[in-house]
Design a protein around this motif. Structure first.
Motif, mmCIF file in Angstrom:
data_model
loop_
_atom_site.group_PDB
_atom_site.id
_atom_site.type_symbol
_atom_site.label_atom_id
_atom_site.label_comp_id
_atom_site.label_asym_id
_atom_site.label_seq_id
_atom_site.Cartn_x
_atom_site.Cartn_y
_atom_site.Cartn_z
ATOM 1 N N GLU A 193 -3.838 3.244 -0.697
ATOM 2 C CA GLU A 193 -4.234 2.541 -1.909
ATOM 3 C C GLU A 193 -3.320 1.345 -2.154
ATOM 4 O O GLU A 193 -2.138 1.362 -1.814
ATOM 5 N N VAL A 194 -3.903 0.314 -2.758
ATOM 6 C CA VAL A 194 -3.221 -0.964 -2.918
ATOM 7 C C VAL A 194 -2.465 -1.013 -4.246
ATOM 8 O O VAL A 194 -2.986 -0.641 -5.291
ATOM 9 N N ASP A 195 -1.223 -1.495 -4.189
ATOM 10 C CA ASP A 195 -0.442 -1.839 -5.365
ATOM 11 C C ASP A 195 -0.302 -3.363 -5.408
ATOM 12 O O ASP A 195 -0.038 -3.991 -4.375
ATOM 13 N N ILE A 196 -0.477 -3.955 -6.588
ATOM 14 C CA ILE A 196 -0.341 -5.403 -6.729
ATOM 15 C C ILE A 196 0.897 -5.687 -7.566
ATOM 16 O O ILE A 196 1.122 -5.056 -8.609
ATOM 17 N N TYR A 197 1.716 -6.653 -7.106
ATOM 18 C CA TYR A 197 3.000 -6.942 -7.740
ATOM 19 C C TYR A 197 2.937 -8.261 -8.507
ATOM 20 O O TYR A 197 2.395 -9.260 -8.031
ATOM 21 N N THR B 107 0.845 -1.196 0.000
ATOM 22 C CA THR B 107 0.000 0.000 0.000
ATOM 23 C C THR B 107 0.880 1.245 0.000
ATOM 24 O O THR B 107 2.040 1.210 0.415
ATOM 25 N N HIS B 108 0.347 2.317 -0.497
ATOM 26 C CA HIS B 108 1.009 3.617 -0.391
ATOM 27 C C HIS B 108 -0.026 4.654 0.031
ATOM 28 O O HIS B 108 -1.196 4.580 -0.364
ATOM 29 N N ARG B 109 0.400 5.618 0.849
ATOM 30 C CA ARG B 109 -0.522 6.584 1.422
ATOM 31 C C ARG B 109 -0.756 7.750 0.466
ATOM 32 O O ARG B 109 0.163 8.275 -0.138
#
Length: 303
Positions: A105-109, A96-98
């Motif tokens: 918000e979510v980041d998917i790798y 996640t990043h603020r």
């Protein structure tokens, strides 16, 4: 429930408000199908997992090169030249990043041949941790395998005559309600995530149809809209063999009933009824200038 929904739809035709959209025969049929589908389970079992249940190494097929647009640019690769169509990506995890509003918000790798791709979802975890969450241009491998395991080698009855050739992908004129044997289930395209290949049980050219994920929102193109597990012919024992042959080949002839014509050609785009001294005249209009003309419920003329 069905009657209430239909009354609501039809009431929209008589509001007197200028510009109100006309309710066509096709709109009514779609509303009926939607209400029917709401109470019907899919004939297929589906993989129904959310992000937190994804395991590391879960595979996703990329079905379009436009997928490059959803990933965050990186110094380790040129995002504009990434060739992704037909490639398999593997889930690595999420972070996640603020944001400025303090939301995370979510980041998917994903892994692609040793390169780490980042998909910024633009959503918080509660929004992506749902079974209905889908990533554009990616099709989960376990979903494809799940459908394949249920259908491969089975004989089912196809409802749509809109087939595609397995040789070049061109649309071909198929037949309705005939038995076909499922020969393959593959990742589809950016609109329909599944490609179901089959051959007529009686022989002939192998073909395929595009299919939605079982249980997806919307009417049409899911398994139960395209296929039946049982012989549709048995539902209409009163239709003569000659008329059924016309229906299978999507043809109509004078004297066919409205039910028989609907089976042969599908639902019309629009319907007009004109009573006169000789009886009730009814016109069914289809795309491409086609029409059917009925007198007292029997087909009199067609184009």
């Amino acid at each position: 429930m069905l009657l209430t929904g239909m009354m609501f739809l039809l009431a929209g035709c008589f509001t007197g408000v200028e510009g109100t959209k006309k309710i066509t025969e096709r709109d009514v049929q779609r509303a009926i199908e939607q209400m029917d589908n709401n109470g019907r389970e899919s004939s297929l079992k589906v993989v129904d997992d959310s992000l937190l249940a994804w395991h590391e190494g879960k595979g996703f097929w990329c079905v379009d090169n436009q997928a490059r647009l959803i990933f965050r640019p990186s110094a380790s690769y040129d995002i504009d030249t990434l060739e992704l169509e037909g490639k398999k990506l593997y889930y690595l995890g999420y972070g996640t990043h603020r944001q400025l509003d303090n939301s995370e918000e979510v980041d998917i790798y994903f892994d692609l041949d040793g390169q780490r791709l980042v998909y910024p979802t633009g959503k918080i975890l509660a929004e992506v941790n749902r079974s209905s969450f889908a990533i554009p241009f990616l099709v989960a491998d376990d979903m494809v395998e799940g459908v394949r395991s249920q259908l491969l080698g089975k004989t089912v009855y196809i409802k749509t005559p809109l087939w595609h050739s397995v040789n070049d992908g061109d649309q071909i004129s198929g037949r309705r309600f005939i038995p076909v044997v499922i020969t393959a289930v593959k990742p589809g395209d950016k609109v329909h995530p599944l490609r179901v290949e089959f051959r007529p049980a009686s022989g002939g050219e192998e073909a395929f149809v595009w299919m939605k994920v079982p249980g997806a929102d919307g009417v049409g193109r899911d398994f139960d809209a395209l296929f039946s597990m049982t012989d549709v012919r048995k539902q209409y024992p009163d239709i003569s063999p000659a008329t059924w042959s016309n229906i299978v080949n999507c043809k109509v002839t004078q004297g066919m009933t409205k039910q028989e014509c609907r089976l042969a050609m599908g639902n019309p785009v629009n319907v007009r009824q004109l009573p006169d001294q000789s009886g009730l005249r009814e016109y069914w209009y289809y795309d491409g200038g086609r029409y059917l003309f009925f007198v007292d419920g029997l087909l009199k003329e067609f184009r």
